[in-house]
Design a protein around this motif. Structure first.
Motif, PDB file in Angstrom:
ATOM      1  N   ASN A  95       0.829  -1.204   0.000  1.00 49.02           N
ATOM      2  CA  ASN A  95       0.000   0.000   0.000  1.00 49.02           C
ATOM      3  C   ASN A  95       0.866   1.258   0.000  1.00 49.02           C
ATOM      4  O   ASN A  95       0.569   2.237  -0.681  1.00 49.02           O
ATOM      5  N   ILE A  96       1.940   1.209   0.795  1.00 47.10           N
ATOM      6  CA  ILE A  96       2.852   2.354   0.864  1.00 47.10           C
ATOM      7  C   ILE A  96       3.521   2.571  -0.484  1.00 47.10           C
ATOM      8  O   ILE A  96       3.626   3.689  -0.977  1.00 47.10           O
ATOM      9  N   LEU A  97       3.989   1.477  -1.085  1.00 48.65           N
ATOM     10  CA  LEU A  97       4.679   1.580  -2.368  1.00 48.65           C
ATOM     11  C   LEU A  97       3.731   2.030  -3.474  1.00 48.65           C
ATOM     12  O   LEU A  97       4.113   2.816  -4.349  1.00 48.65           O
ATOM     13  N   SER A  98       2.492   1.539  -3.434  1.00 42.28           N
ATOM     14  CA  SER A  98       1.498   1.972  -4.420  1.00 42.28           C
ATOM     15  C   SER A  98       1.184   3.454  -4.252  1.00 42.28           C
ATOM     16  O   SER A  98       1.045   4.194  -5.225  1.00 42.28           O
ATOM     17  N   HIS A  99       1.080   3.859  -2.997  1.00 44.98           N
ATOM     18  CA  HIS A  99       0.836   5.270  -2.697  1.00 44.98           C
ATOM     19  C   HIS A  99       1.974   6.121  -3.249  1.00 44.98           C
ATOM     20  O   HIS A  99       1.741   7.168  -3.864  1.00 44.98           O
ATOM     21  N   CYS A 100       3.198   5.670  -3.023  1.00 49.62           N
ATOM     22  CA  CYS A 100       4.381   6.390  -3.487  1.00 49.62           C
ATOM     23  C   CYS A 100       4.367   6.531  -5.004  1.00 49.62           C
ATOM     24  O   CYS A 100       4.636   7.595  -5.556  1.00 49.62           O
ATOM     25  N   GLY A 101       4.039   5.437  -5.699  1.00 52.25           N
ATOM     26  CA  GLY A 101       4.000   5.473  -7.157  1.00 52.25           C
ATOM     27  C   GLY A 101       2.880   6.352  -7.684  1.00 52.25           C
ATOM     28  O   GLY A 101       3.052   7.100  -8.652  1.00 52.25           O
ATOM     29  N   HIS A 102       1.722   6.284  -7.028  1.00 55.70           N
ATOM     30  CA  HIS A 102       0.556   7.048  -7.482  1.00 55.70           C
ATOM     31  C   HIS A 102       0.805   8.553  -7.383  1.00 55.70           C
ATOM     32  O   HIS A 102       0.448   9.319  -8.286  1.00 55.70           O
ATOM     33  N   PHE A 103       1.425   8.972  -6.286  1.00 55.70           N
ATOM     34  CA  PHE A 103       1.650  10.399  -6.067  1.00 55.70           C
ATOM     35  C   PHE A 103       3.033  10.857  -6.543  1.00 55.70           C
ATOM     36  O   PHE A 103       3.396  12.010  -6.361  1.00 55.70           O
ATOM     37  N   GLU A 104       3.779   9.938  -7.122  1.00 58.98           N
ATOM     38  CA  GLU A 104       5.091  10.242  -7.699  1.00 58.98           C
ATOM     39  C   GLU A 104       6.007  10.943  -6.693  1.00 58.98           C
ATOM     40  O   GLU A 104       6.562  12.005  -6.952  1.00 58.98           O
ATOM     41  N   HIS A 105       6.162  10.313  -5.534  1.00 61.10           N
ATOM     42  CA  HIS A 105       7.064  10.861  -4.533  1.00 61.10           C
ATOM     43  C   HIS A 105       8.517  10.755  -5.018  1.00 61.10           C
ATOM     44  O   HIS A 105       8.881   9.822  -5.728  1.00 61.10           O
ATOM     45  N   ASP A 106       9.314  11.697  -4.597  1.00 54.36           N
ATOM     46  CA  ASP A 106      10.733  11.706  -4.947  1.00 54.36           C
ATOM     47  C   ASP A 106      11.590  11.050  -3.877  1.00 54.36           C
ATOM     48  O   ASP A 106      12.739  10.687  -4.143  1.00 54.36           O
ATOM     49  N   PHE A 107      11.035  10.925  -2.663  1.00 54.63           N
ATOM     50  CA  PHE A 107      11.806  10.431  -1.535  1.00 54.63           C
ATOM     51  C   PHE A 107      10.865   9.781  -0.533  1.00 54.63           C
ATOM     52  O   PHE A 107       9.722  10.219  -0.371  1.00 54.63           O
ATOM     53  N   ILE A 108      11.354   8.744   0.143  1.00 55.63           N
ATOM     54  CA  ILE A 108      10.652   8.173   1.290  1.00 55.63           C
ATOM     55  C   ILE A 108      11.555   8.344   2.507  1.00 55.63           C
ATOM     56  O   ILE A 108      12.746   8.033   2.452  1.00 55.63           O
ATOM     57  N   VAL A 109      10.997   8.862   3.589  1.00 53.79           N
ATOM     58  CA  VAL A 109      11.727   9.008   4.844  1.00 53.79           C
ATOM     59  C   VAL A 109      10.943   8.274   5.919  1.00 53.79           C
ATOM     60  O   VAL A 109       9.761   8.561   6.127  1.00 53.79           O
TER      61      VAL A 109
END
Length: 276
Positions: A95-109
């Protein structure tokens, strides 16, 4: 950097990650997302409101999470940042990774229990899996307080495999922070070599970055990579350790997974990973 994702379970180290995420978002004028999920005994989304009282502990946990997310949102708004919070139920790392891809995050902290309990527990799952599968750089915050903007970044590699593209993330971060990069090659018992010979792959690598001037080159002959890193840290303080990872194994191609797990588990410093 336009968008930063901070998965959190509100633990002590996750709180440090929240603060780092806010500082980075302010530094880059980025949007920031805080993500949390709660395990529930039933499908909470479809549960009738009147039946929520049948699960008082879960209801209390959800209420607390909403309050914590709202506080984070207020902090972000106080800094003039655009912020969104997300609360999911019975989610997984996917879910976190899908969220990251959907919103096109540049970084995860994110934060981990670090030296107190390995990097295994976050949001009911593995930080290791975020590191393994995330398509964007990940900073895992550990026990030591984070100093940001970073002033000294340690980049560890054997410089045998081409990590030019991945190093661009480190270089970009260092230039933005006005930080010095310390490039470290650790020769273990299987490949002991002279310092002079071992410096050559680093020099060859740096030819790809003619504009890079604020750096140091370092070689250690040690029994293991972790020992080499620890030896380096005796003589030089750094704010961040950076490494490249292979998605198929989750860890550095140049080191065994067990070695990188030890480095990530035992380090008190924040660790940044970039997927190859």
């Amino acid at each position: 950097m336009n968008n930063i994702l901070v998965p959190t379970n509100f633990s002590e180290n996750c709180q440090k990650a929240e603060e780092l995420g806010l500082k980075m978002a302010k530094f880059y004028n980025s949007e920031i997302h805080f993500f949390h999920y709660v395990k529930t005994p039933v499908d909470w989304v479809r549960l009738d409101k009147q039946k929520e009282d049948l699960y008082p502990e879960t209801k209390l946990k959800i209420g607390s999470a909403k309050a914590d997310l709202r506080e984070l949102e207020k902090k972000a708004e106080g800094l003039g940042l655009k912020c969104r919070t997300f609360l999911e139920y019975n989610g997984e790392i996917s879910n976190i990774l899908s969220h990251c891809g959907h919103f096109e995050h540049d970084f995860i902290v994110t934060g981990s229990s670090g030296t107190k309990g390995g990097i295994r527990e976050l949001l009911g799952s593995n930080v290791e899996e975020i590191v393994r599968k995330a398509e964007v750089p990940v900073i895992v915050v550990k026990d030591k307080d984070v100093s940001f903007p970073f002033k000294d970044i340690l980049f560890v590699s054997d410089f045998k495999e081409d990590v030019t593209e991945e190093f661009q993330h480190v270089k970009s971060l260092a230039e933005k922070c006005d930080a010095r990069i310390h490039l470290l090659k650790v020769n273990t018992t299987t490949d002991y070599n002279s310092i002079e010979n071992s410096l050559q792959p680093i020099k060859d690598f740096l030819e790809n970055f003619p504009g890079l001037t604020t750096y140091s080159m370092n070689v250690y002959n040690e029994s293991g990579v972790e020992e080499g890193i620890n030896d380096f840290l005796i003589y030089k303080n750094v704010d961040l350790i950076a490494m490249c990872t292979h998605g198929r194994t989750g860890f550095l191609s140049l080191f065994s997974s067990s070695t990188v797990e030890k480095v990530t588990n035992h380090s008190e410093l924040p660790v940044m990973t970039i997927k190859m």
